[in-house]
Write a protein that holds these residues in place. Structure first.
Motif, PDB file in Angstrom:
ATOM      1  N   PRO A  94      48.808  -6.938  -4.594  1.00 16.23           N
ATOM      2  CA  PRO A  94      49.104  -5.913  -3.556  1.00 16.23           C
ATOM      3  C   PRO A  94      47.833  -4.399  -3.571  1.00 16.23           C
ATOM      4  CG  PRO A  94      50.590  -6.592  -5.213  1.00 16.23           C
ATOM      5  CD  PRO A  94      49.680  -6.673  -5.671  1.00 16.23           C
ATOM      6  N   TYR A  95      48.208  -4.821  -1.824  1.00 18.45           N
ATOM      7  CA  TYR A  95      47.735  -3.762  -1.234  1.00 18.45           C
ATOM      8  C   TYR A  95      48.012  -2.903  -0.430  1.00 18.45           C
ATOM      9  CZ  TYR A  95      43.499  -0.900   0.935  1.00 18.45           C
ATOM     10  OH  TYR A  95      42.189  -0.129   1.014  1.00 18.45           O
ATOM     11  N   CYS A  96      47.966  -1.371  -0.454  1.00 20.15           N
ATOM     12  CA  CYS A  96      49.479  -0.584   0.607  1.00 20.15           C
ATOM     13  C   CYS A  96      48.718   0.225   1.493  1.00 20.15           C
ATOM     14  CB  CYS A  96      50.290  -1.123   0.146  1.00 20.15           C
ATOM     15  SG  CYS A  96      51.681   0.367   1.475  1.00 20.15           S
ATOM     16  N   ILE A  97      48.510   0.357   2.644  1.00 18.84           N
ATOM     17  CA  ILE A  97      47.993   1.829   3.104  1.00 18.84           C
ATOM     18  C   ILE A  97      49.830   2.312   4.016  1.00 18.84           C
ATOM     19  CG2 ILE A  97      46.831   2.557   5.777  1.00 18.84           C
ATOM     20  CD1 ILE A  97      45.245   0.854   4.457  1.00 18.84           C
ATOM     21  N   GLN A  98      50.086   3.855   3.640  1.00 18.51           N
ATOM     22  CA  GLN A  98      51.255   4.340   4.164  1.00 18.51           C
ATOM     23  C   GLN A  98      50.446   5.259   5.431  1.00 18.51           C
ATOM     24  OE1 GLN A  98      54.785   4.844   3.832  1.00 18.51           O
ATOM     25  NE2 GLN A  98      53.803   5.690   6.403  1.00 18.51           N
ATOM     26  N   LEU A  99      51.109   4.639   7.340  1.00 18.10           N
ATOM     27  CA  LEU A  99      50.044   5.577   8.254  1.00 18.10           C
ATOM     28  C   LEU A  99      51.018   7.211   8.702  1.00 18.10           C
ATOM     29  CD1 LEU A  99      48.731   4.858  10.911  1.00 18.10           C
ATOM     30  CD2 LEU A  99      50.664   4.407  12.314  1.00 18.10           C
ATOM     31  N   PRO A 100      49.892   7.503   8.087  1.00 22.86           N
ATOM     32  CA  PRO A 100      50.450   8.761   8.345  1.00 22.86           C
ATOM     33  C   PRO A 100      50.871   8.817  10.046  1.00 22.86           C
ATOM     34  CG  PRO A 100      48.189   9.274   7.341  1.00 22.86           C
ATOM     35  CD  PRO A 100      48.434   8.137   8.490  1.00 22.86           C
ATOM     36  N   PRO A 101      52.909   9.258   9.939  1.00 21.86           N
ATOM     37  CA  PRO A 101      53.044   8.829  11.062  1.00 21.86           C
ATOM     38  C   PRO A 101      52.490   9.830  12.254  1.00 21.86           C
ATOM     39  CG  PRO A 101      54.900   9.434   9.650  1.00 21.86           C
ATOM     40  CD  PRO A 101      53.369   9.488   8.846  1.00 21.86           C
ATOM     41  N   PRO A 102      52.473   9.443  13.316  1.00 21.55           N
ATOM     42  CA  PRO A 102      52.538  10.161  14.686  1.00 21.55           C
ATOM     43  C   PRO A 102      53.569  10.405  15.082  1.00 21.55           C
ATOM     44  CG  PRO A 102      51.548   7.583  15.017  1.00 21.55           C
ATOM     45  CD  PRO A 102      52.052   8.392  13.916  1.00 21.55           C
ATOM     46  N   ASN A 103      53.468  12.017  15.507  1.00 21.51           N
ATOM     47  CA  ASN A 103      54.431  12.480  16.229  1.00 21.51           C
ATOM     48  C   ASN A 103      54.632  12.038  17.309  1.00 21.51           C
ATOM     49  OD1 ASN A 103      54.285  14.932  13.784  1.00 21.51           O
ATOM     50  ND2 ASN A 103      53.682  16.312  15.081  1.00 21.51           N
ATOM     51  N   ILE A 104      56.603  12.174  17.541  1.00 19.46           N
ATOM     52  CA  ILE A 104      56.438  12.085  19.034  1.00 19.46           C
ATOM     53  C   ILE A 104      56.683  12.833  19.814  1.00 19.46           C
ATOM     54  CG2 ILE A 104      58.193  10.017  17.547  1.00 19.46           C
ATOM     55  CD1 ILE A 104      60.553  12.150  18.364  1.00 19.46           C
ATOM     56  N   THR A 105      55.933  14.138  19.854  1.00 18.31           N
ATOM     57  CA  THR A 105      56.353  14.544  20.990  1.00 18.31           C
ATOM     58  C   THR A 105      54.920  15.008  21.625  1.00 18.31           C
ATOM     59  OG1 THR A 105      53.988  15.885  19.681  1.00 18.31           O
ATOM     60  CG2 THR A 105      56.414  16.161  19.046  1.00 18.31           C
ATOM     61  N   GLY A 106      54.748  13.926  21.644  1.00 21.30           N
ATOM     62  CA  GLY A 106      53.322  13.076  23.064  1.00 21.30           C
ATOM     63  C   GLY A 106      52.692  11.974  22.894  1.00 21.30           C
ATOM     64  N   THR A 107      51.137  11.875  23.041  1.00 22.26           N
ATOM     65  CA  THR A 107      49.968  10.592  23.226  1.00 22.26           C
ATOM     66  C   THR A 107      49.585  10.315  22.003  1.00 22.26           C
ATOM     67  OG1 THR A 107      49.102  11.060  24.648  1.00 22.26           O
ATOM     68  CG2 THR A 107      50.721   9.931  25.357  1.00 22.26           C
ATOM     69  N   LEU A 108      48.912   9.340  21.405  1.00 22.78           N
ATOM     70  CA  LEU A 108      47.603   9.525  20.943  1.00 22.78           C
ATOM     71  C   LEU A 108      46.378   9.997  21.486  1.00 22.78           C
ATOM     72  CD1 LEU A 108      48.018   5.973  19.121  1.00 22.78           C
ATOM     73  CD2 LEU A 108      49.156   7.719  18.606  1.00 22.78           C
ATOM     74  N   HIS A 109      45.912  10.845  20.487  1.00 24.95           N
ATOM     75  CA  HIS A 109      44.649  12.066  20.722  1.00 24.95           C
ATOM     76  C   HIS A 109      43.305  11.000  19.712  1.00 24.95           C
ATOM     77  CE1 HIS A 109      44.677  14.049  16.580  1.00 24.95           C
ATOM     78  NE2 HIS A 109      45.769  14.373  16.971  1.00 24.95           N
ATOM     79  N   MET A 110      42.146  11.101  19.903  1.00 25.12           N
ATOM     80  CA  MET A 110      40.571  10.410  19.328  1.00 25.12           C
ATOM     81  C   MET A 110      40.797  11.120  17.982  1.00 25.12           C
ATOM     82  SD  MET A 110      38.001   9.151  19.766  1.00 25.12           S
ATOM     83  CE  MET A 110      37.929   9.715  21.602  1.00 25.12           C
ATOM     84  N   GLY A 111      41.491  11.950  17.322  1.00 24.26           N
ATOM     85  CA  GLY A 111      41.245  11.563  15.339  1.00 24.26           C
ATOM     86  C   GLY A 111      43.199  10.779  15.273  1.00 24.26           C
TER      87      GLY A 111
END
Length: 240
Positions: free
Chosen positions: A32-49
């Motif tokens: 097994p190999y798992c990565i938990q995505l740090p969930p983006p806030n729903i307050t806008g759109t994705l940025h360069m980070g």
């Protein structure tokens, strides 16, 4: 063949095929190999980070998947609590309304509607980036199962003595009788003053005088840093 590569046409065609075929789901074989995505806030759109960190995670998960491991890149979005509420309140204010005009139930419905609109924008952007996460397992931090898990973990941390109540400088609302976040504070520019305040030394000596526009931090400060070669402070830091 086209003379130049058109990623928009190619990616728009193949990514849905990859997702529909279940290529991003755990394969059920290998370590097994798992990565938990740090969930983006729903307050806008994705940025360069977001694009940078998700590219790194995508590289890791694809490499481990190709190495035969049972991989899972868990994706989702974060409710961002107060920040999301503030955005919806600003939208209402632009219409000359407030959350009190709508009432609790209608306001909550408005927040969930914003979540669907903004959250969907974020997940579409991740797909455009080619993120190979398992969308069949997508979660939202206000999902019932996740909320129950968070409460369980916090209760366990409290019982283990890992959570404590400390003294911190906060924004205090004397009317509501509670602390408020930075997002809830309306900043107003005013002409201030430069204060010279004395920090006494630990042995009760005269200490050091600091010029500041924020004298109230004296109540929370625990140390003052000085340049070790400054002759004015040699009596405080001693000789080498």
């Amino acid at each position: 063949m086209e003379k130049s590569f058109d990623p928009k046409a190619i990616e728009a065609r193949w990514y849905p095929e990859w997702e529909k075929s279940g290529y991003f789901a755990p394969s059920g074989v290998g370590e097994p190999y798992c990565i938990q995505l740090p969930p983006p806030n729903i307050t806008g759109t994705l940025h360069m980070g977001h694009a940078f960190q998700q590219t790194v995670m995508d590289l890791l998960i694809r490499y481990q998947r190709m190495s035969g491991k049972n991989t899972l890149w868990q994706c989702g979005t974060d409710h961002a609590g107060i920040a999301t509420q503030k955005i919806v309140e600003n939208q209402l204010a632009a219409q000359g309304l407030s959350k009190h005009d709508l009432g609790r139930e209608a306001f909550i419905e408005r927040v969930w509607a914003w979540k669907e609109e903004s959250g969907s924008t974020i997940t579409r952007q991740m797909r455009r980036l080619g993120a190979s996460c398992d969308w069949s397992r997508e979660r939202f931090t206000m999902d019932a199962g996740l909320s129950a898990a968070v409460r369980r973990v916090f209760i366990q941390w409290y019982r283990d003595g890992l959570l404590y109540r400390g003294k911190r400088l906060v924004h205090w609302d004397p009317v509501l009788g509670t602390a408020v976040s930075d997002l809830e504070v309306e900043n107003i520019e005013k002409d201030g003053s430069l204060w010279s305040i004395r920090y006494p030394s630990a042995d009760g000596g005269v200490g050091v005088v600091v010029a500041t526009t924020r004298p109230e931090t004296l109540l929370g400060d625990v140390a003052v840093a000085v340049h070790p070669d400054d002759e004015r402070y040699q009596h405080l830091i001693g000789t080498q």
